[in-house]
Design a protein around this motif. Structure first.
Motif, PDB file in Angstrom:
ATOM      1  N   GLN A 182       0.843  -1.188   0.000  1.00  0.00           N
ATOM      2  CA  GLN A 182       0.000   0.000   0.000  1.00  0.00           C
ATOM      3  C   GLN A 182       0.882   1.242   0.000  1.00  0.00           C
ATOM      4  O   GLN A 182       1.883   1.308   0.697  1.00  0.00           O
ATOM      5  N   VAL A 183       0.457   2.223  -0.763  1.00  0.00           N
ATOM      6  CA  VAL A 183       1.198   3.474  -0.842  1.00  0.00           C
ATOM      7  C   VAL A 183       1.127   4.196   0.493  1.00  0.00           C
ATOM      8  O   VAL A 183       0.072   4.283   1.120  1.00  0.00           O
ATOM      9  N   GLN A 184       2.249   4.718   0.905  1.00  0.00           N
ATOM     10  CA  GLN A 184       2.297   5.572   2.087  1.00  0.00           C
ATOM     11  C   GLN A 184       2.975   6.876   1.710  1.00  0.00           C
ATOM     12  O   GLN A 184       3.847   6.909   0.843  1.00  0.00           O
ATOM     13  N   VAL A 185       2.566   7.943   2.361  1.00  0.00           N
ATOM     14  CA  VAL A 185       3.111   9.260   2.047  1.00  0.00           C
ATOM     15  C   VAL A 185       3.519   9.971   3.329  1.00  0.00           C
ATOM     16  O   VAL A 185       2.948   9.731   4.398  1.00  0.00           O
ATOM     17  N   ALA A 186       4.513  10.814   3.188  1.00  0.00           N
ATOM     18  CA  ALA A 186       4.980  11.624   4.314  1.00  0.00           C
ATOM     19  C   ALA A 186       5.237  13.023   3.803  1.00  0.00           C
ATOM     20  O   ALA A 186       6.094  13.222   2.938  1.00  0.00           O
ATOM     21  N   ASP A 187       4.449  13.960   4.304  1.00  0.00           N
ATOM     22  CA  ASP A 187       4.573  15.327   3.814  1.00  0.00           C
ATOM     23  C   ASP A 187       5.293  16.205   4.830  1.00  0.00           C
ATOM     24  O   ASP A 187       5.240  15.973   6.035  1.00  0.00           O
ATOM     25  N   SER A 188       5.945  17.234   4.321  1.00  0.00           N
ATOM     26  CA  SER A 188       6.715  18.134   5.160  1.00  0.00           C
ATOM     27  C   SER A 188       6.912  19.468   4.456  1.00  0.00           C
ATOM     28  O   SER A 188       6.563  19.601   3.281  1.00  0.00           O
ATOM     29  N   GLY A 189       7.472  20.422   5.198  1.00  0.00           N
ATOM     30  CA  GLY A 189       7.844  21.687   4.586  1.00  0.00           C
ATOM     31  C   GLY A 189       7.004  22.879   4.982  1.00  0.00           C
ATOM     32  O   GLY A 189       7.270  23.998   4.554  1.00  0.00           O
ATOM     33  N   GLY A 190       5.989  22.658   5.777  1.00  0.00           N
ATOM     34  CA  GLY A 190       5.155  23.779   6.187  1.00  0.00           C
ATOM     35  C   GLY A 190       5.870  24.709   7.143  1.00  0.00           C
ATOM     36  O   GLY A 190       6.988  24.440   7.585  1.00  0.00           O
ATOM     37  N   GLY A 191       5.227  25.803   7.453  1.00  0.00           N
ATOM     38  CA  GLY A 191       5.800  26.767   8.377  1.00  0.00           C
ATOM     39  C   GLY A 191       4.990  28.032   8.415  1.00  0.00           C
ATOM     40  O   GLY A 191       3.892  28.109   7.865  1.00  0.00           O
ATOM     41  N   LEU A 192       5.567  29.029   9.070  1.00  0.00           N
ATOM     42  CA  LEU A 192       4.925  30.334   9.199  1.00  0.00           C
ATOM     43  C   LEU A 192       5.632  31.319   8.284  1.00  0.00           C
ATOM     44  O   LEU A 192       6.860  31.470   8.358  1.00  0.00           O
ATOM     45  N   VAL A 193       4.856  31.961   7.423  1.00  0.00           N
ATOM     46  CA  VAL A 193       5.424  32.960   6.521  1.00  0.00           C
ATOM     47  C   VAL A 193       4.529  34.184   6.508  1.00  0.00           C
ATOM     48  O   VAL A 193       3.364  34.124   6.897  1.00  0.00           O
ATOM     49  N   GLN A 194       5.089  35.277   6.031  1.00  0.00           N
ATOM     50  CA  GLN A 194       4.308  36.494   5.881  1.00  0.00           C
ATOM     51  C   GLN A 194       3.609  36.493   4.526  1.00  0.00           C
ATOM     52  O   GLN A 194       4.003  35.774   3.596  1.00  0.00           O
ATOM     53  N   THR A 195       2.593  37.297   4.437  1.00  0.00           N
ATOM     54  CA  THR A 195       1.897  37.469   3.162  1.00  0.00           C
ATOM     55  C   THR A 195       2.898  37.811   2.070  1.00  0.00           C
ATOM     56  O   THR A 195       3.769  38.660   2.259  1.00  0.00           O
TER      57      THR A 195
END
Length: 123
Positions: free
Chosen positions: A1-14
């Motif tokens: 079965q396919v598994q995924v791991a996401d990353s890279g989010g954060g806090l940024v300004q407009t």
């Protein structure tokens, strides 16, 4: 079965940028596309982008068109979402998902997804 791991989010300004990454494991020949969707508190889930692994077909929601770019590295089983010109309304948890299926009524069938990565855009 396919598994995924996401990353890279954060806090940024407009107006800022972020690049989300999704590592895919357990791929089979039936996994032909990947997508990203987001969900903000109190809002409906929204598929923002999708891409076939061969790069021939893409989808972008109108809300992100021209600002977000989805790309994939088939050889290394990675999918990315480059997000530019971020707005406060882009604030959400973002998830990658294999083989999102667009339904006739305009909705999507999403089978599995990762733990999500939070994107917060301050005004």
């Amino acid at each position: 079965q396919v598994q995924v791991a996401d990353s890279g989010g954060g806090l940024v300004q407009t107006g800022g940028s972020l690049r989300l990454s999704c590592g895919v494991s357990g791929r089979t020949s039936s996994n032909i596309a990947m997508g990203w969707f987001r969900q903000a508190p109190g809002k409906e889930r929204e598929v923002v982008a999708a891409l076939t692994w061969n790069g021939l077909n893409t989808y972008y929601a109108d809300t992100v068109k021209g600002r977000f770019t989805i790309s994939g590295d088939d050889a290394n089983n990675m999918m990315y979402l480059q997000m530019n010109s971020l707005r406060p309304e882009d604030t959400a948890t973002y998830y990658c998902t294999p083989d999102p299926e667009r339904l006739a009524g305009g909705g999507w069938r999403l089978k599995i997804w990762g733990q999500g990565t939070l994107v917060a855009v301050s005004s």
